[in-house]
Design an enzyme around this catalytic site. Structure first.
Site, PDB file in Angstrom:
ATOM      1  N   PRO A  17       0.790  -1.224   0.000  1.00 34.59           N
ATOM      2  CA  PRO A  17       0.000   0.000   0.000  1.00 34.59           C
ATOM      3  C   PRO A  17       0.827   1.282   0.000  1.00 34.59           C
ATOM      4  O   PRO A  17       1.870   1.359   0.648  1.00 34.59           O
ATOM      5  CB  PRO A  17      -0.822  -0.094   1.293  1.00 34.59           C
ATOM      6  CG  PRO A  17      -0.119  -1.097   2.125  1.00 34.59           C
ATOM      7  CD  PRO A  17       0.536  -2.054   1.174  1.00 34.59           C
ATOM      8  N   ASN A  18       0.330   2.243  -0.752  1.00 40.58           N
ATOM      9  CA  ASN A  18       0.872   3.602  -0.856  1.00 40.58           C
ATOM     10  C   ASN A  18       2.145   3.692  -1.696  1.00 40.58           C
ATOM     11  O   ASN A  18       2.589   4.804  -1.994  1.00 40.58           O
ATOM     12  CB  ASN A  18       1.106   4.232   0.531  1.00 40.58           C
ATOM     13  CG  ASN A  18      -0.184   4.514   1.239  1.00 40.58           C
ATOM     14  OD1 ASN A  18      -1.064   5.168   0.679  1.00 40.58           O
ATOM     15  ND2 ASN A  18      -0.346   3.998   2.448  1.00 40.58           N
ATOM     16  N   ARG A  25       5.255  12.356  -3.112  1.00 43.00           N
ATOM     17  CA  ARG A  25       5.219  12.948  -1.764  1.00 43.00           C
ATOM     18  C   ARG A  25       6.350  12.376  -0.921  1.00 43.00           C
ATOM     19  O   ARG A  25       6.911  11.332  -1.259  1.00 43.00           O
ATOM     20  CB  ARG A  25       3.885  12.628  -1.050  1.00 43.00           C
ATOM     21  CG  ARG A  25       2.713  13.397  -1.587  1.00 43.00           C
ATOM     22  CD  ARG A  25       1.491  13.220  -0.695  1.00 43.00           C
ATOM     23  NE  ARG A  25       0.837  11.934  -0.896  1.00 43.00           N
ATOM     24  CZ  ARG A  25       0.496  11.097   0.084  1.00 43.00           C
ATOM     25  NH1 ARG A  25       0.747  11.388   1.345  1.00 43.00           N
ATOM     26  NH2 ARG A  25      -0.099   9.955  -0.183  1.00 43.00           N
ATOM     27  N   TYR A  30      11.301   8.809   1.005  1.00 44.41           N
ATOM     28  CA  TYR A  30      11.194   7.750   0.003  1.00 44.41           C
ATOM     29  C   TYR A  30      11.843   8.079  -1.345  1.00 44.41           C
ATOM     30  O   TYR A  30      11.789   7.263  -2.261  1.00 44.41           O
ATOM     31  CB  TYR A  30       9.718   7.379  -0.202  1.00 44.41           C
ATOM     32  CG  TYR A  30       9.061   6.868   1.060  1.00 44.41           C
ATOM     33  CD1 TYR A  30       9.514   5.696   1.661  1.00 44.41           C
ATOM     34  CD2 TYR A  30       8.009   7.553   1.662  1.00 44.41           C
ATOM     35  CE1 TYR A  30       8.929   5.221   2.831  1.00 44.41           C
ATOM     36  CE2 TYR A  30       7.415   7.081   2.825  1.00 44.41           C
ATOM     37  CZ  TYR A  30       7.876   5.915   3.411  1.00 44.41           C
ATOM     38  OH  TYR A  30       7.296   5.446   4.556  1.00 44.41           O
ATOM     39  N   ASN A  81       7.858  -5.739  -1.049  1.00 44.95           N
ATOM     40  CA  ASN A  81       7.831  -4.673  -0.053  1.00 44.95           C
ATOM     41  C   ASN A  81       6.378  -4.579   0.397  1.00 44.95           C
ATOM     42  O   ASN A  81       5.543  -3.998  -0.305  1.00 44.95           O
ATOM     43  CB  ASN A  81       8.289  -3.339  -0.655  1.00 44.95           C
ATOM     44  CG  ASN A  81       8.264  -2.231   0.387  1.00 44.95           C
ATOM     45  OD1 ASN A  81       7.724  -2.413   1.484  1.00 44.95           O
ATOM     46  ND2 ASN A  81       8.833  -1.084   0.057  1.00 44.95           N
ATOM     47  N   ALA A  84       3.096  -0.819   4.764  1.00 42.94           N
ATOM     48  CA  ALA A  84       2.638  -0.801   6.159  1.00 42.94           C
ATOM     49  C   ALA A  84       2.101  -2.159   6.613  1.00 42.94           C
ATOM     50  O   ALA A  84       2.079  -2.457   7.816  1.00 42.94           O
ATOM     51  CB  ALA A  84       1.573   0.275   6.331  1.00 42.94           C
ATOM     52  N   GLU A 105      12.111 -10.027   1.435  1.00 46.76           N
ATOM     53  CA  GLU A 105      11.404  -8.816   1.848  1.00 46.76           C
ATOM     54  C   GLU A 105      12.338  -7.624   1.657  1.00 46.76           C
ATOM     55  O   GLU A 105      13.531  -7.721   1.978  1.00 46.76           O
ATOM     56  CB  GLU A 105      11.022  -8.960   3.330  1.00 46.76           C
ATOM     57  CG  GLU A 105      10.338  -7.734   3.911  1.00 46.76           C
ATOM     58  CD  GLU A 105      10.059  -7.890   5.416  1.00 46.76           C
ATOM     59  OE1 GLU A 105      10.153  -9.025   5.950  1.00 46.76           O
ATOM     60  OE2 GLU A 105       9.777  -6.854   6.047  1.00 46.76           O
ATOM     61  N   HIS A 107      12.692  -3.122   1.950  1.00 48.35           N
ATOM     62  CA  HIS A 107      12.140  -1.826   2.366  1.00 48.35           C
ATOM     63  C   HIS A 107      13.052  -0.705   1.922  1.00 48.35           C
ATOM     64  O   HIS A 107      14.285  -0.824   2.012  1.00 48.35           O
ATOM     65  CB  HIS A 107      12.002  -1.751   3.897  1.00 48.35           C
ATOM     66  CG  HIS A 107      11.010  -2.725   4.413  1.00 48.35           C
ATOM     67  ND1 HIS A 107       9.650  -2.514   4.296  1.00 48.35           N
ATOM     68  CD2 HIS A 107      11.166  -3.929   4.999  1.00 48.35           C
ATOM     69  CE1 HIS A 107       9.029  -3.556   4.803  1.00 48.35           C
ATOM     70  NE2 HIS A 107       9.916  -4.431   5.228  1.00 48.35           N
ATOM     71  N   ARG A 114      13.090   4.061  12.540  1.00 48.71           N
ATOM     72  CA  ARG A 114      11.860   4.842  12.490  1.00 48.71           C
ATOM     73  C   ARG A 114      11.010   4.597  13.737  1.00 48.71           C
ATOM     74  O   ARG A 114      11.502   4.120  14.734  1.00 48.71           O
ATOM     75  CB  ARG A 114      11.130   4.517  11.185  1.00 48.71           C
ATOM     76  CG  ARG A 114      12.019   4.815   9.968  1.00 48.71           C
ATOM     77  CD  ARG A 114      11.306   4.628   8.670  1.00 48.71           C
ATOM     78  NE  ARG A 114      10.199   5.573   8.549  1.00 48.71           N
ATOM     79  CZ  ARG A 114       9.261   5.509   7.598  1.00 48.71           C
ATOM     80  NH1 ARG A 114       9.301   4.541   6.696  1.00 48.71           N
ATOM     81  NH2 ARG A 114       8.286   6.404   7.553  1.00 48.71           N
TER      82      ARG A 114
HETATM   83  O1  CA2 Z   1      10.465   1.643   3.937  1.00 52.03           O
HETATM   84  C1  CA2 Z   1       9.598   0.999   3.330  1.00 52.03           C
HETATM   85  O2  CA2 Z   1       9.785   0.534   2.209  1.00 52.03           O
HETATM   86  C2  CA2 Z   1       8.203   0.833   3.954  1.00 52.03           C
HETATM   87  O3  CA2 Z   1       7.716  -0.464   3.581  1.00 52.03           O
HETATM   88  C3  CA2 Z   1       7.336   1.903   3.342  1.00 52.03           C
HETATM   89  C4  CA2 Z   1       5.922   1.945   3.921  1.00 52.03           C
HETATM   90  C5  CA2 Z   1       5.992   2.009   5.447  1.00 52.03           C
HETATM   91  O4  CA2 Z   1       4.678   1.938   5.975  1.00 52.03           O
HETATM   92  C6  CA2 Z   1       6.830   0.884   6.025  1.00 52.03           C
HETATM   93  O5  CA2 Z   1       6.883   1.057   7.432  1.00 52.03           O
HETATM   94  C7  CA2 Z   1       8.238   0.915   5.468  1.00 52.03           C
HETATM   95  C8  CA2 Z   1       5.172   3.167   3.426  1.00 52.03           C
HETATM   96  C9  CA2 Z   1       5.117   3.310   1.936  1.00 52.03           C
HETATM   97  C10 CA2 Z   1       4.540   4.668   1.636  1.00 52.03           C
HETATM   98  O6  CA2 Z   1       5.106   5.118   0.453  1.00 52.03           O
HETATM   99  C11 CA2 Z   1       4.892   6.423   0.116  1.00 52.03           C
HETATM  100  C12 CA2 Z   1       5.679   6.903  -0.891  1.00 52.03           C
HETATM  101  C13 CA2 Z   1       5.535   8.210  -1.291  1.00 52.03           C
HETATM  102  C14 CA2 Z   1       4.597   9.015  -0.699  1.00 52.03           C
HETATM  103  C15 CA2 Z   1       3.803   8.532   0.317  1.00 52.03           C
HETATM  104  C16 CA2 Z   1       3.938   7.222   0.723  1.00 52.03           C
END
Ligand code: CA2
Length: 153
Positions: A17-18, A25, A30, A81, A84, A105, A107, A114
């Site tokens: 997700p996301n 953003r 990221y 990946n 969340a 896996e 990230h 974090r």
């Molecule tokens: O560090 C990672 O790859 C995570 O899997 C990213 C997830 C986070 O919830 C994990 O704890 C760690 C979040 C991905 C959100 O990605 C976005 C990218 C750009 C803008 C907003 C969100």
């Protein structure tokens, strides 16, 4: 040197997700590359490594579980990946355990640097290993590791 045995089926790359929002953003956390950029780099690397990939992104836990289940028949390994869902999803963990194919896996961020709620991964216990903290390189390193595993299997 003997020739490598080809990896029989595509490697499934799963983005949770996301991750479809990459590049739009939170560039400080990221980066600025988009998900399409990530997938293109992985396609290029896969060709160099002599394998193919299929990519899948979903914001829904059920859709992710369904695609992972299909990998049992269609894919040689999984690079994931889980976003969340890493920290919450028993369903994704169970799906990976159920398909029984090598899974790595990855990230973008170092989840241990974090918030505390991100420190625990429910997925890592059913994965061959985990790569984190290197941005886009976490994916390419993860793909290299997975191909190495499949070559030795
Ligand atoms: O560090 C990672 O790859 C995570 O899997 C990213 C997830 C986070 O919830 C994990 O704890 C760690 C979040 C991905 C959100 O990605 C976005 C990218 C750009 C803008 C907003 C969100």
């Amino acid at each position: 040197m003997s020739a490598r045995k080809p990896i029989a089926k595509p490697i499934l790359v799963v983005h949770g997700p996301n991750l479809n929002m990459l590049g739009t953003r939170e560039p400080d956390v990221y980066g600025t590359a988009t998900l399409a950029d990530f997938d293109a780099s992985l396609e290029t690397l896969a060709a160099e490594l002599g394998c193919t990939i299929e990519t899948f992104q979903s914001n829904g836990e059920g859709e992710l579980v369904t695609r992972i289940q299909q990998a049992a028949k269609n894919n040689s390994g999984i690079l994931i990946n889980p976003g969340a869902y890493t920290h919450t999803s028993v369903a994704i963990r169970d799906a990976i355990a159920g398909v029984g194919i090598p899974t790595v896996e990855c990230h973008l961020s170092n989840i241990h640097k974090r918030e505390e709620f991100r420190h625990k991964s429910l997925v890592v216990g059913v994965a061959a290993g985990q790569v984190m903290g290197f941005g886009a390189d976490s994916y390419t390193l993860g793909l290299r590791a997975l191909v190495g595993l499949l070559d030795r299997s």
